[in-house]
Design a protein around this motif. Sequence first.
Motif, short mmCIF file in Angstrom:
data_model
loop_
_atom_site.label_atom_id
_atom_site.label_comp_id
_atom_site.label_asym_id
_atom_site.label_seq_id
_atom_site.Cartn_x
_atom_site.Cartn_y
_atom_site.Cartn_z
N UNK A 172 -79.81 2.69 -68.97
CA UNK A 172 -80.19 1.07 -69.07
C UNK A 172 -79.02 0.24 -69.58
N UNK A 173 -78.28 0.76 -70.26
CA UNK A 173 -77.06 0.11 -70.87
C UNK A 173 -76.16 1.08 -71.15
N UNK A 174 -74.77 0.77 -70.91
CA UNK A 174 -73.50 1.74 -71.06
C UNK A 174 -73.37 1.88 -72.71
N UNK A 175 -73.79 0.92 -73.58
CA UNK A 175 -73.66 1.02 -74.81
C UNK A 175 -74.57 2.00 -75.37
N UNK B 154 -75.03 5.12 -74.10
CA UNK B 154 -74.51 6.33 -74.01
C UNK B 154 -73.29 6.41 -75.37
N UNK B 155 -72.97 5.17 -75.61
CA UNK B 155 -71.82 5.24 -76.66
C UNK B 155 -72.76 5.51 -77.85
N UNK B 156 -73.88 4.94 -78.12
CA UNK B 156 -74.61 5.13 -79.24
C UNK B 156 -75.02 6.55 -79.34
N UNK B 157 -75.32 7.11 -78.15
CA UNK B 157 -75.84 8.76 -78.35
C UNK B 157 -74.63 9.43 -78.65
N UNK B 158 -73.22 9.08 -78.10
CA UNK B 158 -72.07 9.97 -78.38
C UNK B 158 -71.72 9.75 -79.87
N UNK B 159 -72.02 8.61 -80.63
CA UNK B 159 -71.61 8.45 -82.02
C UNK B 159 -72.71 8.91 -82.79
N UNK C 129 -80.33 18.66 -68.44
CA UNK C 129 -79.63 18.37 -69.69
C UNK C 129 -78.19 17.82 -68.84
N UNK C 130 -77.52 16.76 -69.84
CA UNK C 130 -76.33 16.34 -69.26
C UNK C 130 -75.36 16.73 -70.36
N UNK C 131 -74.04 17.06 -69.84
CA UNK C 131 -72.94 17.34 -70.73
C UNK C 131 -72.17 15.84 -71.15
N UNK C 132 -72.53 14.92 -70.76
CA UNK C 132 -71.65 13.69 -70.67
C UNK C 132 -71.73 13.30 -72.02
N UNK C 133 -72.82 13.35 -72.73
CA UNK C 133 -72.62 12.69 -74.14
C UNK C 133 -71.92 13.58 -75.30
#
Length: 348
Positions: free
Chosen positions: A242-245, A247-252, A337-341
Amino acid sequence: MSRGSILLAASVALGAMALSAAGCSKQDKAAVGESGNAVEKADKVRLQLKWMTQAQFAGYYAAKAKGFYTEEKLDVSILPGGPDIVPEQVVAGGGAEFGIDWLPSLLSAREQGTPLVNVAQVFQHSGMREVSFKSSGIKTPADLKGKKVAVWFGGNEFELLATLDKYGIDRNKDVTLVQQPFDMNLLVTKQVVAAAAMTYNEYKQVLDTGVKPEDLSLIDFNEEGTAMLEDGIFAREDWLAKDPKNKDIAARFLRASLKGWAACRDNANECVDVVLKQSPTLGKDHQAWMMAEVNKLVWGPPAGPEPGMMDKAAFRRTADIALKFKVIKKPAEDSAFTPEIYELAKKK
């Protein structure tokens, strides 16, 4: 205008300015630091656990207590689970951004149309064992043939079923499978020759009855090549997209959580205390045992991929077992599964 009127007007104006400044100060206090620089507002997220508060989830509680989430500008609420809580349903319904559960449950939810995806695999090994007394003569899974064996059903039996199949044991003809309650009484009272146990929980319950480790035999599904992946972190695919942010939240979130797990590896006793402050349901001795065993599932031994990284071979093995025993009807795709995060989390 008289001098008195001018002074009164000036006084009113100054008072209004002071009130305005005070209001602005209160309003912006959370957004402005002491240096006057803007402070980024923390993103609020919720984590739904698979079960109640215990050392099985110590890394997340440690990340919160030690400020690792705060350092990543996250405000994290950790939601305990229970027998009536299905993490996949909670996340799918918008009750949490992240959830913890075993991979087969995620695959089943995806097949039913729930857009969930594993974003990190924290437990790299299975904690499930089949436990028996050595006096019963059970040395290998082949020895279960013709015996009465207890296991938890409802999705927890598949590692055992895959192992029986590996040894050519027909689960309907060659062995009597017994529905196991969430305790070890059937084994301790020798109503069955073997019973399921998690290394970090029910195995300790057997030892607490006075049984010594050397009196027991363990079937380790990891060694048998029939283990399935447990305790992964998942999120909604559409929320991530939905929002690139997001993915950033998930990574953090993942980065801070892995710091929490590293803290529990390096100072297990401190993490036990953190968990006990959240919930004293299980005693300190039991939580300390759990913490030590859970660390093995996250970090090894045996060594595995780094926590958070999905082992593709382990994913495929879990998916194939899930398909064989009809947890899912179609082969699971790697897109589950996604390795991106994980890759984003490791970049910093």
